[in-house]
Design a protein around this motif. Sequence first.
Motif, PDB file in Angstrom:
ATOM      1  N   LEU A 159       3.498   2.726  12.106  1.00  0.00           N
ATOM      2  CA  LEU A 159       2.162   2.579  12.706  1.00  0.00           C
ATOM      3  C   LEU A 159       2.280   2.731  14.214  1.00  0.00           C
ATOM      4  O   LEU A 159       3.065   2.034  14.855  1.00  0.00           O
ATOM      5  CB  LEU A 159       1.565   1.206  12.371  1.00  0.00           C
ATOM      6  N   TYR A 196       2.551   7.680   7.995  1.00  0.00           N
ATOM      7  CA  TYR A 196       2.332   7.448   9.427  1.00  0.00           C
ATOM      8  C   TYR A 196       0.856   7.160   9.664  1.00  0.00           C
ATOM      9  O   TYR A 196      -0.013   7.991   9.375  1.00  0.00           O
ATOM     10  CB  TYR A 196       2.777   8.662  10.245  1.00  0.00           C
ATOM     11  N   VAL A 197       0.570   5.975  10.178  1.00  0.00           N
ATOM     12  CA  VAL A 197      -0.800   5.568  10.498  1.00  0.00           C
ATOM     13  C   VAL A 197      -0.965   5.563  12.014  1.00  0.00           C
ATOM     14  O   VAL A 197      -0.163   4.947  12.730  1.00  0.00           O
ATOM     15  CB  VAL A 197      -1.114   4.164   9.948  1.00  0.00           C
ATOM     16  N   SER A 198      -1.979   6.253  12.509  1.00  0.00           N
ATOM     17  CA  SER A 198      -2.257   6.273  13.947  1.00  0.00           C
ATOM     18  C   SER A 198      -3.528   5.474  14.229  1.00  0.00           C
ATOM     19  O   SER A 198      -4.589   5.791  13.694  1.00  0.00           O
ATOM     20  CB  SER A 198      -2.428   7.713  14.438  1.00  0.00           C
ATOM     21  N   GLY A 216      -1.672  11.410  12.763  1.00  0.00           N
ATOM     22  CA  GLY A 216      -1.441  10.479  11.677  1.00  0.00           C
ATOM     23  C   GLY A 216      -1.812  11.049  10.312  1.00  0.00           C
ATOM     24  O   GLY A 216      -2.626  11.963  10.206  1.00  0.00           O
ATOM     25  N   ASP A 217      -1.199  10.478   9.277  1.00  0.00           N
ATOM     26  CA  ASP A 217      -1.663  10.778   7.922  1.00  0.00           C
ATOM     27  C   ASP A 217      -3.097  10.284   7.784  1.00  0.00           C
ATOM     28  O   ASP A 217      -3.906  10.886   7.076  1.00  0.00           O
ATOM     29  CB  ASP A 217      -0.754  10.098   6.892  1.00  0.00           C
ATOM     30  N   ILE A 218      -3.381   9.170   8.439  1.00  0.00           N
ATOM     31  CA  ILE A 218      -4.766   8.777   8.696  1.00  0.00           C
ATOM     32  C   ILE A 218      -4.876   8.395  10.166  1.00  0.00           C
ATOM     33  O   ILE A 218      -3.977   7.763  10.724  1.00  0.00           O
ATOM     34  CB  ILE A 218      -5.256   7.617   7.797  1.00  0.00           C
ATOM     35  N   ASN A 219      -5.967   8.817  10.783  1.00  0.00           N
ATOM     36  CA  ASN A 219      -6.272   8.447  12.163  1.00  0.00           C
ATOM     37  C   ASN A 219      -7.437   7.471  12.136  1.00  0.00           C
ATOM     38  O   ASN A 219      -8.517   7.816  11.644  1.00  0.00           O
ATOM     39  CB  ASN A 219      -6.646   9.678  12.998  1.00  0.00           C
ATOM     40  N   ILE A 272      -5.050  -1.629   6.674  1.00  0.00           N
ATOM     41  CA  ILE A 272      -3.773  -0.914   6.786  1.00  0.00           C
ATOM     42  C   ILE A 272      -2.875  -1.254   5.602  1.00  0.00           C
ATOM     43  O   ILE A 272      -2.239  -0.369   5.004  1.00  0.00           O
ATOM     44  CB  ILE A 272      -3.087  -1.242   8.124  1.00  0.00           C
ATOM     45  N   PHE A 275      -4.017   0.617   2.537  1.00  0.00           N
ATOM     46  CA  PHE A 275      -3.624   2.027   2.582  1.00  0.00           C
ATOM     47  C   PHE A 275      -2.152   2.194   2.236  1.00  0.00           C
ATOM     48  O   PHE A 275      -1.781   3.093   1.465  1.00  0.00           O
ATOM     49  CB  PHE A 275      -3.915   2.606   3.966  1.00  0.00           C
TER      50      PHE A 275
END
Length: 282
Positions: A159, A196-198, A216-219, A272, A275
């Motif tokens: 993260l 990877y979480v941004s 990120g894989d999710i932003n 988070i 996810f």
Amino acid sequence: MSWFKRAKEGITTKTEEKKETPDGLWNKCPSCKKVLHNSEQIENKYVCHHCGYHIRIGSKEYFEVLFDDNQFEELFSNLTSGDPLNFVDSKKYTDRIIETMAKTGLKDAIRAGHGKIEGQDLVIACMDFDFIGGSMGSVVGEKIARSIDYSLKNKIPFLMISKSGGARMMEAAFSLMQMAKTSAKLALLAEAKIPYVSLLTDPTTGGVTASYAMLGDINISEPGAMIGFAGPRVIKETIKKDLPKGFQSAEFVLEHGFLDFIVDRRQMKAKIASFLRMVTKK
């Protein structure tokens, strides 16, 4: 006359016996201007309970919010900035670094840690705006790169919490090189299929936005965060047009497809963790 002088002796309070209100006990919300008690802020994850404004916080507070029981192992805490260009403006860059370290108690504009979030292992790298505007220098890039290597080695999700004014001008090209360096490391993380979480917080601008913050894989973002590359004034002067209402806010960025969702800080940990359970099938 007793209105104007004390009628009884011995009721004055000596100066040394007077109690003063401790510093930091009360704060004022930057948005609605209402008074907030420090303990209420902590309990409410530093979100104003009157208007919902998300108060700017640093790595210390984010680790408290996200890591289970605030238990974590800090990573690469010994890294400090050099002065490759012998930069001098109003003062030497090295002097500014030393002063900022003393003022903030931080080594640079980022901290990294490994802990658990709802029982799941997670590596978090979090930027600190108080350290020279959260500017991205060599140490920021190196800590992110090493944190990603740590995630790769241990197969732990990563993260990144961004909060930055952009590249650090005192390191010039050395700073800009961190954009390519961190992006290349994130490509390895994606290749290994490690999540990877941004998380973009207020503000996320400049080279940080143009590199790892948007990969990120999710932003995700907090409500009302400023997200952009150049400042609104620069953009307006360049294109010679008025900017739309809410330009560069998280809500505007979400509407135009650059964010996956916006989440309240009070639900951040649960979102988070949810996810991570979904993508790791745990």
